[in-house]
Design an enzyme around this catalytic site. Structure first.
Site, mmCIF file in Angstrom:
data_model
loop_
_atom_site.group_PDB
_atom_site.id
_atom_site.type_symbol
_atom_site.label_atom_id
_atom_site.label_comp_id
_atom_site.label_asym_id
_atom_site.label_seq_id
_atom_site.Cartn_x
_atom_site.Cartn_y
_atom_site.Cartn_z
ATOM 1 N N GLU A 56 -2.674 -0.331 13.717
ATOM 2 C CA GLU A 56 -1.215 -0.262 13.613
ATOM 3 C C GLU A 56 -0.602 0.958 14.282
ATOM 4 O OE1 GLU A 56 0.262 -0.440 9.590
ATOM 5 O OE2 GLU A 56 2.357 -0.225 10.200
ATOM 6 N N SER A 69 2.711 -9.024 8.377
ATOM 7 C CA SER A 69 2.154 -8.112 7.380
ATOM 8 C C SER A 69 3.351 -7.302 6.915
ATOM 9 C CB SER A 69 1.076 -7.204 7.974
ATOM 10 O OG SER A 69 0.702 -6.231 7.013
ATOM 11 N N GLU A 91 2.760 2.018 15.086
ATOM 12 C CA GLU A 91 4.138 1.585 14.919
ATOM 13 C C GLU A 91 5.049 2.355 15.865
ATOM 14 O OE1 GLU A 91 5.790 1.586 10.960
ATOM 15 O OE2 GLU A 91 7.805 1.140 11.685
ATOM 16 N N LYS A 101 -1.434 -4.801 13.999
ATOM 17 C CA LYS A 101 -0.175 -4.765 13.259
ATOM 18 C C LYS A 101 0.847 -4.032 14.118
ATOM 19 C CE LYS A 101 1.964 -3.624 8.788
ATOM 20 N NZ LYS A 101 1.797 -3.601 7.324
ATOM 21 N N TYR A 145 7.570 7.012 5.045
ATOM 22 C CA TYR A 145 7.003 6.351 3.859
ATOM 23 C C TYR A 145 5.525 6.639 3.687
ATOM 24 C CZ TYR A 145 4.245 2.462 5.814
ATOM 25 O OH TYR A 145 3.282 1.695 6.421
ATOM 26 N N LYS A 198 -6.462 -0.436 6.681
ATOM 27 C CA LYS A 198 -5.241 -0.283 7.464
ATOM 28 C C LYS A 198 -4.988 1.194 7.724
ATOM 29 C CE LYS A 198 -0.650 0.805 6.817
ATOM 30 N NZ LYS A 198 0.362 0.360 5.869
ATOM 31 N N ASP A 225 0.804 -1.219 0.000
ATOM 32 C CA ASP A 225 0.000 0.000 0.000
ATOM 33 C C ASP A 225 0.836 1.267 0.000
ATOM 34 O OD1 ASP A 225 -0.432 0.707 3.454
ATOM 35 O OD2 ASP A 225 0.758 -0.951 2.651
#
Lengths: 398, 395
Positions: A225, A336, A227, A267, A398, A185, A73
């Protein structure tokens, strides 16, 4: 205990706000709150989204044994970086060619249960003119969609970020569902070198909870998610401490938003030392800390935990996953991966049609390795040097 | 990202997620130097971490559960009165002695919760109760809360007091031989429950748990959602999910070691006055759903309270919950549901002690089987099937 002041309205009202049933309560009263069930007596889900059964089924399918998610993605800008690294221009045709290569890898569905797409890809067709989503579904791979609108500076914080995307999310997700997506997501980040501040953690957790509730309302199983970035020189215990805090808050707010836990996927980042910490950790240590985190924070209702790779090398990401699957877990513990699945594939392709098959083969090699890791049966035999190269980029965006 | 307003940082909003050392906010710089952490996991390891984990595991061992005999003197008085006995220390001692010297009790019972008086008592032969327990491999536990009182600003709800002096009290109990503690707060569905009452209940439990662990006692975390009310099972589920979400959030905030606690929830059932009764299978389904949604697998044991269910109901419901493997031990911590028939059999007569002890073993064994998912209701007496719900029950 009789108390005349209880019957008077208000200053008392905010303190006494009732833990609501499905009816709104108008006044605090001494009478029992009458409950009018809107669901059949045998139904378990109190605030069932119309999609409850489907959400649970999607989550279970994605979290199936020996399988994991291919994250593809990347936004157009980020995809551009990938293409640039092999000397290609960032055009729609090139992005289409690359994504076609990925989704058409024969037999991919044996190891991959879901693929996360960027919006452009969800509406694209392959170079043979077939819809990307159709190709995926035929491969037995559930199409997913990135729905966040990226990270921006968080005012009042220590240079930290927040993830935007709630505006219009309901209609966006409804449209994505119609197009064939079945999971979503949303990636937010937490930075240890920047604190993290309580504000940044709260905003990250709250945003995820709201996003998750809206997704479920529109038929998409949310991947949750937060992170915790690899950047930093902190040791593994510090990562552990922060992760405990982050996940406590995420679950608390998800509960508050009445998110159906059987219909979500997580995630997380694995619990590792910071990228610049001089002490490295073995896969066993990473597994020990990460599993401890999961055991302390993840209720068993959650069907699947699909780890991000976040800059680890392809082999590292596989070894760590394997170490986490050496004994049975109360949830599916899987992957993932984006870079950790695509890196060698991209390099092998180099943008040349004659390399497509070889590139697809390397994708399948990585997918199979991670499939074995999910089953706890991976051995590092036969891994290439390329696959062992770390992919951490300091301050990676990103 | 330039941010001039950084200088006007609101202290509360930028409060850092503190590591073991507190630190002042740093000026914004790209290389924020951060003190190295040398703390090993678990982060705030108390001196007693290992022992807490051991104790919790031992209590949550397969086929065993807790005998709750921590009735306050006043409540014990009610029990004695029901069989025509005066509420004297001698009678309380005699009754607890009957229970705690039951031969072979340790095969089915892993822990016994005592009231303070009992922790310091001995048998009529002068043997300390805690020693009797230890010999049977039953861990002695102690009730540490100071009871329920009205919660101002709520809808006639209660809060549980007991934090004052809890640290020294717990340390003393540890010296006396206790290795786990219990604190019972309540939530009332007919009264709302109000968000205030739920928050206070959860916060109190979290603070108590942290203090207990600090002093070597495994805390049993008990927010009892009272049976009173005419609400259906779905409403109980809804409230239970809210309560447990808040309890775990505050436990985490207080850095409680989850591997060193035990839970004592109420099962998810309809209210006592609800017209539809629920079968053991339905209760199991709702209760397990709630547990799976709220209880992380690090928690070693979930020891259900019986709260007014009959002895047989309490056993059947537990059995239904153990028909397939669970990520935590699902067991019992019963008071009335273990003691009811015992008390009636004893009637305060020495000649009945043996028979009374046998009936305790019958119930303990039944629940042991239920913990293993192997219980069958054959041969249960009528007495054991009698419900024990008392509306507005306070104990």
């Amino acid at each position: 205990m009789a108390s005349a002041s209880l019957l008077k309205s208000s200053p008392v009202l905010d303190k006494s706000e009732f833990v609501k049933g499905t009816q709104t309560l108008r006044t605090p009263s001494l009478a029992a709150v009458r409950y009018h069930p809107t669901t059949a007596p045998s139904a378990l889900v109190v605030k069932a989204s119309a999609y409850a059964d489907e959400l649970v089924k999607t989550a279970k399918t994605v979290a199936s044994p020996g399988r994991g998610i291919l994250a593809m993605d990347e936004s157009n800008a980020t995809c551009g970086k990938r293409l640039a690294s092999i000397g290609l221009e960032n055009t729609e045709a090139n992005r289409q060619a690359y994504r076609t290569l990925l989704v058409s890898a024969p037999g991919l569905g044996q190891y991959i249960s879901g693929a996360i797409l960027f919006e452009e890809t969800l509406y694209q067709s392959t170079t043979d003119g077939r819809k990307m989503v159709d190709v995926l579904v035929e491969q037995n791979i559930v199409p997913g969609i990135k729905v966040d609108k990226g990270l921006v500076p968080l005012a009042g914080s220590n240079d930290e970020s927040w993830c935007q995307g709630l505006d219009g999310l309901a209609s966006r997700t409804a449209a994505y569902y119609q197009q064939g997506a079945r999971f979503a997501k949303w990636r937010t980040v937490v930075s240890i070198p920047n604190g993290p501040s309580a504000l940044a953690v709260k905003e990250a957790a709250w945003g995820l909870a709201r996003y998750a509730a809206i997704c479920q309302d529109n038929g998409l199983t949310p991947i949750v998610e937060p992170e915790i970035l690899l950047d930093g020189e902190h040791g593994i215990e510090r990562t552990f401490e922060v992760a405990l805090k982050v996940w406590a808050e995420v679950f608390y707010y998800m509960a508050e938003n009445n998110v159906l836990f059987e219909g979500i996927l997580l995630k997380p980042s694995m619990v590792t030392p910071g990228a610049e910490c001089k002490e490295r950790a073995t896969p066993q240590q990473v597994a020990e800390y990460t599993l401890k985190l999961l055991h302390r924070r993840i209720p068993p209702a959650v069907p699947g935990i699909m780890f991000l790779s976040g800059g680890q090398s392809e082999v590292e990401a596989t070894l760590n996953l394997n170490a986490m699957n050496q004994s049975p877990n109360p949830w599916h513990v899987s992957f993932s991966y984006a870079r950790a699945l695509q890196n060698t594939c991209l390099k092998t392709w180099g943008g040349r049609p004659e390399n497509v098959k070889a590139a697809q083969d390397t994708l399948l090699v990585r997918a199979k390795a991670n499939s074995l890791a999910q089953l706890g049966k991976y051995t590092g035999e036969g891994e290439s040097e390329e696959a062992k190269k770390g992919m951490f980029v300091k301050g990676y965006v990103y | 990202m330039a941010c001039a307003s950084f200088a006007k940082l609101n202290a509360t909003s930028s409060q850092w997620i503190a590591g073991q050392q507190s630190f002042a906010p740093r000026p914004r710089s790209s290389a924020a130097r951060f003190p190295a952490r040398r703390v090993s996991a678990p982060i705030r390891a108390a001196a007693y971490s290992d022992e807490l984990v051991q104790t919790a595991k031992s209590i949550a061992s397969p086929g065993r559960g807790i005998l709750a005999i921590d009735e306050s003197n006043a409540t014990c008085g009610k029990r004695l009165a029901s069989i025509g006995l005066d509420n004297t220390e001698v009678n309380r001692q005699a009754y607890r002695q009957l229970l705690l010297t039951t031969p072979g009790l340790g095969e089915y019972i892993s822990g016994a919760i005592l009231f303070e008086e009992t922790l310091y008592q001995s048998t009529t032969d002068g043997k300390k109760f805690v020693d009797c327990l230890r010999e049977e491999k039953i861990v002695p536990g102690i009730k540490v809360d100071k009871g329920l009182v009205p919660l101002p600003g709520s809808n006639n709800e209660s809060w549980c007091q007991g934090l004052d002096g809890l640290a020294s009290r717990s340390a003393e109990y540890y010296k006396q031989g206790a290795r786990f503690a219990k604190w019972r707060t309540v939530v009332s569905i007919p009264c709302g429950p109000s968000a205030l009452a739920v928050k206070e209940a959860a916060w109190g439990l979290a603070r108590y748990a942290a203090i207990s662990q600090d002093n070597g006692l495994v805390p049993i975390v008990e927010p009892e959602i009272l049976l009173d009310g005419d609400h259906p099972i779905e409403r109980t589920l809804e409230v239970a999910e809210k309560v447990w979400s808040e309890v775990f959030f505050y436990l985490a905030e207080n850095n409680v070691l989850f591997e060193g606690i035990l839970l004592k929830p109420s099962m998810v059932t309809p209210g006592a006055e609800h017209k539809e009764k629920a079968s053991p299978e339905t209760i199991a389904k709702y209760t397990l759903t709630m547990l799976r949604r709220r209880v992380p697998p690090a928690v070693p044991g979930i020891m259900f309270l019986s709260g007014g269910q009959s002895e047989v109901q309490a056993t059947q419901n537990l059995n239904a919950m153990n028909q397939s493997p669970n990520p935590w031990r699902v067991s019992f911590s019963y008071a009335r549901a273990l003691q009811n028939t015992v008390l009636k059999t004893w009637q305060g007569r020495p000649e009945n002690v043996e028979a009374a002890q046998k009936s305790l073993l019958v119930r303990a064994k039944a629940n042991s089987l239920a913990q293993l998912g192997q219980y069958s209701a054959e041969g249960e007496s009528e007495e054991a099937k009698k419900g024990m719900f008392v509306k507005g029950y306070t104990y």
